[in-house]
Design an enzyme around this catalytic site. Structure first.
Site, short mmCIF file in Angstrom:
data_model
loop_
_atom_site.label_atom_id
_atom_site.label_comp_id
_atom_site.label_asym_id
_atom_site.label_seq_id
_atom_site.Cartn_x
_atom_site.Cartn_y
_atom_site.Cartn_z
N SER A 16 35.12 37.28 44.31
CA SER A 16 34.13 37.08 43.25
C SER A 16 33.53 35.69 43.39
O SER A 16 34.22 34.68 43.17
CB SER A 16 34.79 37.24 41.88
N HIS A 41 31.85 40.13 45.41
CA HIS A 41 31.62 40.60 44.04
C HIS A 41 30.71 39.57 43.37
O HIS A 41 31.03 38.39 43.31
CB HIS A 41 32.98 40.71 43.35
N ASP A 43 28.81 38.40 40.06
CA ASP A 43 28.85 38.51 38.60
C ASP A 43 27.53 38.08 37.99
O ASP A 43 27.19 36.89 38.00
CB ASP A 43 29.98 37.64 38.04
N MET A 45 25.36 37.68 34.63
CA MET A 45 25.49 37.56 33.16
C MET A 45 24.15 37.16 32.57
O MET A 45 23.46 36.31 33.14
CB MET A 45 26.55 36.52 32.81
N HIS A 75 28.14 43.17 39.73
CA HIS A 75 28.72 43.50 38.41
C HIS A 75 27.76 43.00 37.34
O HIS A 75 27.64 41.79 37.12
CB HIS A 75 30.10 42.83 38.31
N MET A 77 26.93 42.27 33.88
CA MET A 77 27.39 42.04 32.50
C MET A 77 26.14 41.73 31.68
O MET A 77 25.89 40.58 31.28
CB MET A 77 28.41 40.91 32.48
N MET A 154 38.03 45.84 33.13
CA MET A 154 38.08 44.37 32.96
C MET A 154 39.45 43.99 32.44
O MET A 154 39.94 44.56 31.45
CB MET A 154 37.01 43.91 31.97
N GLY A 159 32.82 36.84 31.04
CA GLY A 159 32.09 35.63 30.66
C GLY A 159 32.32 34.48 31.61
O GLY A 159 31.43 33.68 31.86
N ASP A 192 39.29 43.56 37.42
CA ASP A 192 38.57 42.29 37.54
C ASP A 192 39.00 41.34 36.43
O ASP A 192 38.78 41.62 35.25
CB ASP A 192 37.06 42.63 37.42
N GLY A 194 41.62 37.51 36.16
CA GLY A 194 42.97 36.95 36.03
C GLY A 194 43.97 37.46 37.05
O GLY A 194 45.17 37.34 36.82
C1 DX5 Z 1 34.56 37.73 34.54
C2 DX5 Z 1 34.00 38.20 35.87
C3 DX5 Z 1 35.01 38.16 36.95
C4 DX5 Z 1 35.53 36.77 37.25
C5 DX5 Z 1 36.93 36.86 37.74
O1 DX5 Z 1 33.60 37.79 33.57
O2 DX5 Z 1 33.50 39.52 35.78
O3 DX5 Z 1 34.55 38.80 38.15
O4 DX5 Z 1 34.72 36.10 38.18
O5 DX5 Z 1 37.46 35.58 37.79
P1 DX5 Z 1 39.03 35.31 37.96
O6 DX5 Z 1 39.50 36.08 39.16
O7 DX5 Z 1 39.10 33.83 38.14
O8 DX5 Z 1 39.65 35.76 36.69
ZN ZN Z 2 33.11 40.72 37.72
#
Ligand code: DX5
Ligand code: ZN
Length: 234
Positions: A16, A41, A43, A45, A75, A77, A154, A159, A192, A194
């Site tokens: 990511s 990946h 992200d 937003m 992805h 969001m 998720m 975020g 996705d 943590g």
């Molecule tokens: C969160 C994203 C994730 C994020 C994961 O909103 O969708 O893809 O980048 O980050 P880590 O792996 O650090 O939790």
């Molecule tokens: Zn993501």
């Protein structure tokens, strides 16, 4: 180029890029792929579905130019994914995941998946930790639309990267994996948020076959990336 359809004995690892160094994005992405990541990946937003703003089609266009063979797992969001399908397709995305929280009914799902498929990409449907499982499964009742290749669970509230894993989502994941996943299915289950080498075994055991990592990968020194990816994959 890799696709979600091609079966693999072990989970795919998605790097990511939210935790990459934005000042040397191409270099970090190439290094993640060289270290064994299967896909990137991305992200996206919109400052509305989630408060943060990240990246858009121009980032995908630059990545596609720099890494012509990379699988770009986008992805979204965002509150209005439909208006972003053409811009991301034109930019070179391989796959678009949108959220069930902004997909009001089966007809809307069919329209979105159809539009993604018509542009030569695969589609995914994501669910946030507080959202009840039936919000996603009600949309899938009657069969999975052609072109839907991924269900994304998720494991943090979307975020930002670097948040703590929410283990409650594993129940939801097991249920989805039982109903829609497995080696004989055309659907992959992605998780996705943590995920680290220390908790990845729970994620794999719950039935995930795509594991996303931002901070655990890009936050480690580069020479450790092959080990981090190996340990996430199990
Ligand atoms: C969160 C994203 C994730 C994020 C994961 O909103 O969708 O893809 O980048 O980050 P880590 O792996 O650090 O939790
Ligand atoms: Zn993501």
């Amino acid at each position: 180029m890799r696709t979600f359809a091609e079966p693999t004995p072990k989970p795919l690892i998605a790097a990511s890029i939210l935790s990459a160094d934005f000042a040397r994005m191409g270099d970090d992405c190439r290094a993640a792929l060289d270290a064994g990541a299967d896909l990137l990946h991305v992200d996206v937003m919109d400052g509305h579905f989630v408060p943060n703003l990240t990246m858009g089609p121009d980032m995908v266009r630059s990545l596609r130019r720099a890494l012509p063979a990379a699988f770009l797992d986008v992805h979204l969001m965002v509150t209005s994914p439909g208006m972003l399908i053409a811009p991301f397709a034109d930019a070179g995305a391989s796959h678009l995941t949108f959220h069930c929280e902004v997909t009001p009914a089966r007809a809307a799902l069919d329209d979105l998946v159809g539009a993604v498929r018509d542009r030569g990409m695969t589609a995914g449907l994501a669910i946030n930790p507080p959202t009840a499982l039936h919000t996603m499964t009600d949309l899938l009742r009657g069969g999975v639309p052609t072109g839907l290749a991924l269900l994304l669970v998720m494991s943090v509230n979307p975020g930002r990267s670097g948040q703590a894993f929410i283990p409650d989502v594993l129940d939801k994941t097991r249920a989805l994996a039982r109903e829609f996943g497995g080696p004989a299915s055309s659907i992959r289950i992605e998780m996705d948020g943590g995920i680290k080498p220390t908790n990845a075994s729970e994620v794999r055991a719950a039935g995930c076959d795509v594991i996303v990592s931002a901070s655990a990968l890009f936050g480690a020194p580069r020479e450790q990336w092959p080990t981090v990816i190996h340990d996430l994959r199990g």
